[in-house]
Design a protein around this motif. Structure first.
Motif, short mmCIF file in Angstrom:
data_model
loop_
_atom_site.label_atom_id
_atom_site.label_comp_id
_atom_site.label_asym_id
_atom_site.label_seq_id
_atom_site.Cartn_x
_atom_site.Cartn_y
_atom_site.Cartn_z
N PRO A 292 -107.21 -42.46 4.64
CA PRO A 292 -107.56 -41.70 5.86
C PRO A 292 -107.88 -42.60 7.05
O PRO A 292 -107.79 -42.15 8.20
N GLU A 293 -108.22 -43.86 6.79
CA GLU A 293 -108.47 -44.76 7.94
C GLU A 293 -107.19 -44.96 8.75
O GLU A 293 -107.24 -45.26 9.93
N LEU A 294 -106.06 -44.82 8.06
CA LEU A 294 -104.77 -44.88 8.77
C LEU A 294 -104.44 -43.53 9.39
O LEU A 294 -104.10 -43.43 10.58
N THR A 295 -104.54 -42.47 8.59
CA THR A 295 -103.95 -41.19 9.01
C THR A 295 -104.79 -40.41 10.03
O THR A 295 -104.23 -39.86 10.98
N LEU A 296 -106.11 -40.38 9.86
CA LEU A 296 -106.90 -39.54 10.77
C LEU A 296 -106.76 -39.99 12.22
O LEU A 296 -106.53 -39.16 13.12
N PRO A 297 -106.85 -41.30 12.50
CA PRO A 297 -106.62 -41.71 13.90
C PRO A 297 -105.19 -41.43 14.38
O PRO A 297 -104.97 -41.17 15.57
N LEU A 298 -104.23 -41.44 13.45
CA LEU A 298 -102.85 -41.12 13.87
C LEU A 298 -102.76 -39.68 14.39
O LEU A 298 -102.15 -39.42 15.42
N PHE A 299 -103.38 -38.76 13.65
CA PHE A 299 -103.33 -37.36 14.09
C PHE A 299 -103.93 -37.24 15.51
O PHE A 299 -103.38 -36.58 16.38
N ALA A 300 -105.07 -37.91 15.70
CA ALA A 300 -105.74 -37.83 17.01
C ALA A 300 -104.88 -38.46 18.09
O ALA A 300 -104.76 -37.93 19.21
N ASP A 301 -104.26 -39.60 17.78
CA ASP A 301 -103.53 -40.32 18.82
C ASP A 301 -102.18 -39.67 19.15
O ASP A 301 -101.72 -39.75 20.28
N VAL A 302 -101.54 -39.05 18.17
CA VAL A 302 -100.30 -38.33 18.49
C VAL A 302 -100.64 -37.17 19.43
O VAL A 302 -99.92 -36.89 20.40
N ARG A 303 -101.78 -36.53 19.19
CA ARG A 303 -102.20 -35.44 20.11
C ARG A 303 -102.41 -35.96 21.53
O ARG A 303 -102.15 -35.26 22.50
N ARG A 304 -102.91 -37.20 21.64
CA ARG A 304 -103.09 -37.78 22.99
C ARG A 304 -101.74 -37.89 23.70
O ARG A 304 -101.66 -37.70 24.91
N VAL A 305 -100.70 -38.25 22.96
CA VAL A 305 -99.38 -38.38 23.60
C VAL A 305 -98.89 -37.01 24.06
O VAL A 305 -98.32 -36.87 25.15
N PHE A 306 -99.14 -35.99 23.26
CA PHE A 306 -98.70 -34.63 23.62
C PHE A 306 -99.64 -34.01 24.67
O PHE A 306 -99.35 -32.95 25.19
N LYS A 307 -100.79 -34.64 24.90
CA LYS A 307 -101.84 -34.08 25.77
C LYS A 307 -102.28 -32.71 25.23
O LYS A 307 -102.30 -31.70 25.93
N ASN A 308 -102.60 -32.74 23.96
CA ASN A 308 -103.06 -31.54 23.25
C ASN A 308 -104.47 -31.83 22.73
O ASN A 308 -104.65 -32.46 21.70
N GLN A 309 -105.47 -31.35 23.48
CA GLN A 309 -106.85 -31.60 23.07
C GLN A 309 -107.41 -30.49 22.22
O GLN A 309 -108.40 -30.65 21.54
N ASN A 310 -106.79 -29.32 22.32
CA ASN A 310 -107.40 -28.14 21.72
C ASN A 310 -106.79 -27.68 20.41
O ASN A 310 -107.39 -26.90 19.70
N GLY A 311 -105.59 -28.15 20.11
CA GLY A 311 -104.91 -27.67 18.91
C GLY A 311 -104.89 -28.73 17.82
O GLY A 311 -105.87 -29.44 17.60
N ARG A 312 -103.76 -28.85 17.14
CA ARG A 312 -103.62 -29.89 16.13
C ARG A 312 -102.17 -30.32 16.03
O ARG A 312 -101.28 -29.65 16.57
N VAL A 313 -101.95 -31.42 15.32
CA VAL A 313 -100.59 -31.92 15.18
C VAL A 313 -100.24 -32.02 13.70
O VAL A 313 -101.09 -32.34 12.86
N PHE A 314 -98.97 -31.72 13.39
CA PHE A 314 -98.44 -31.93 12.05
C PHE A 314 -97.42 -33.05 12.12
O PHE A 314 -96.59 -33.07 13.03
N ILE A 315 -97.50 -33.96 11.16
CA ILE A 315 -96.52 -35.05 11.10
C ILE A 315 -95.74 -34.86 9.80
O ILE A 315 -96.28 -35.05 8.71
N TYR A 316 -94.49 -34.44 9.93
CA TYR A 316 -93.67 -34.16 8.74
C TYR A 316 -92.75 -35.34 8.42
O TYR A 316 -92.22 -35.97 9.35
N PRO A 317 -92.53 -35.59 7.12
CA PRO A 317 -91.50 -36.58 6.77
C PRO A 317 -90.11 -35.95 6.95
O PRO A 317 -89.47 -35.56 5.98
N SER A 318 -89.70 -35.81 8.18
CA SER A 318 -88.42 -35.16 8.48
C SER A 318 -87.95 -35.70 9.82
O SER A 318 -88.69 -36.41 10.49
N SER A 319 -86.77 -35.35 10.23
CA SER A 319 -86.39 -35.66 11.61
C SER A 319 -86.89 -34.52 12.49
O SER A 319 -87.56 -33.59 12.01
N GLY A 320 -86.55 -34.56 13.76
CA GLY A 320 -87.02 -33.53 14.69
C GLY A 320 -86.60 -32.13 14.26
O GLY A 320 -87.34 -31.15 14.45
#
Ligand SMILES: Cc1ncc(COP(=O)(O)O)c(C=O)c1O
Length: 396
Positions: free
Chosen positions: A36-64
């Motif tokens: 989780p030291e790797l993954t939890l900050p990733l979830f937070a930082d991907v949200r920063r790129v999307f400028k999504n402070q209020n929701g959440r992000v899913f990272i799937y092992p898939s293409s777009g």
């Protein structure tokens, strides 16, 4: 052929050395207490790129494409009415998926080279007094034609008539590369992939969702399994995945996000704009036209360039590859053979773009297109110099 392959397709893009190195590591335990030291900050930082402070992000092992499917199957129900528009191969594929997943699609077919028809969307939404339309779709950047659409204007159209439909955005070739503001624009589902602005190999599908989308997911009747929000949420909240995560890609994502924040999103957007302007200057110096029919559609991440009648685009691409070890983007579907594309996003700078333009000039000349040697490269150099931001470059 000597030298390395010059990659100027609009994704996968060039991978920075730091990112490649970050992925070169021994396999690790994805259930270890430290994961989780790797993954939890990733979830937070991907949200920063999307400028999504209020929701959440899913990272799937898939293409777009997987993230598209995740968005639709978690948030909507079969038989739901959706409003979409088609003006290129990727907006077409999204419509096709929506139809195959059982939604009732009202698809506005637009000329390729244009984008989301804001006025028509506004009319359809205003006329839908019973609020039958459950979701409105926007392909933010149509990679096949080099067209960017106005997401904020679609939000304004929804708000103007108080329509509650969810807003879905395909940001595969835009998010992280040009302005995107999920919270401010009220985007409920925003999709991206790892192989473009995120400067990674393909293999991660990002889906950033609003609270409204999460609520809608609770009453959705669509079948989903691998992409289930519920399964993901249960494990993601503690830093794990419901299945084996692609650890190397996640390590690469850490490195790419670090690079993105080090440069700063605004600087990245400005760089992409500068580089795109250089390409556009070259295209007009060659006497050619973009596929995008008007400046308001110009994309800062990819340019699709129309070829003169009688010139075979497939041959242009082949010749660039075989003779100059350079990959340019081909025309897809309706514009196959009629355009070639230059991807100008991700880890690249002015000199790399000049390399792309040199290869394009050589190729166009070899293929019989009547352009002045050096004209496009010269015009791009002029454009870059007039946009130079460093004092030394300005003073020179
Ligand atoms: C705008 C757009 N949407 C969707 C996709 C599909 O993404 P993927 O190939 O990662 O599944 C692409 C791929 O290039 C794209 O450019």
């Amino acid at each position: 052929m000597p030298g390395y392959n010059h990659l100027f397709i609009p994704g996968p893009t060039n991978i920075p050395e730091q990112v490649r190195q970050a992925m070169n590591l021994p396999m690790e335990d994805m259930r270890s207490p430290r994961y989780p030291e790797l993954t939890l900050p990733l979830f937070a930082d991907v949200r920063r790129v999307f400028k999504n402070q209020n929701g959440r992000v899913f990272i799937y092992p898939s293409s777009g494409t997987g993230a598209w499917e995740a968005a639709m199957t978690n948030v909507l129900s079969p038989g739901d009415n959706v409003l979409m528009s088609r003006f290129g191969q990727f907006s077409h594929l999204w419509v096709d998926m929506a139809e195959r997943l059982g939604f009732v699609v009202d698809c506005l077919d637009m000329e390729w080279g244009t984008g989301v028809p804001i006025e028509l969307y506004a009319e359809r939404l205003a006329a839908d007094k019973e609020h039958k339309i459950k979701a409105v779709f926007v392909t933010h950047n149509e990679t096949a034609t080099g067209v960017t659409s106005d997401v904020a204007a679609v939000r304004a159209a929804l708000d103007a008539c108080g329509h509650p439909a969810l807003l879905f955005v395909d940001g595969v070739s835009s998010i992280g590369s040009i302005e995107f503001r999920q919270d401010e624009w009220g985007v409920d589902c925003a999709v991206s992939g790892s192989q473009k602005g995120f400067m990674l190999p393909a293999g991660l599908g990002f889906l950033s969702v609003s609270q409204k989308a999460l609520e809608a997911a609770k009453i959705s009747r669509h079948v989903r399994c691998y992409f289930s929000f519920e399964d993901m949420i249960k494990t993601n909240d503690t830093g794990y995945f419901p299945y084996t995560p692609p650890t190397q890609l996640l390590r690469g994502l850490r490195a790419s996000l670090d690079l993105i924040f080090e440069e700063g999103l605004d600087s990245i957007f400005a760089r992409h704009h500068r580089l795109a302007n250089g390409v556009r200057a070259a295209v007009s110096a060659w006497g050619l036209r973009l596929c995008a029919t008007e400046p308001k559609w110009h994309s800062d991440t990819v340019s699709a360039i129309r070829l003169p009648e009688g010139i075979d685009g497939a041959e242009v691409i082949r010749h660039a590859y075989r003779t100059y070890n350079t990959s340019l983007g081909s025309g897809l579907s309706q514009v196959a053979g009629k355009v070639f594309r230059i991807g100008h996003l991700g880890s690249l700078n002015e000199v790399m773009v000049l390399g792309a333009l040199s290869a394009a000039e050589l190729t166009l000349l070899d293929c019989g297109v009547k352009i002045e040697p050096g004209s496009g490269v010269g015009a791009a150099i002029e454009r870059f110099r007039s946009a130079a931001t460093t004092p030394a470059a300005k003073a020179a």
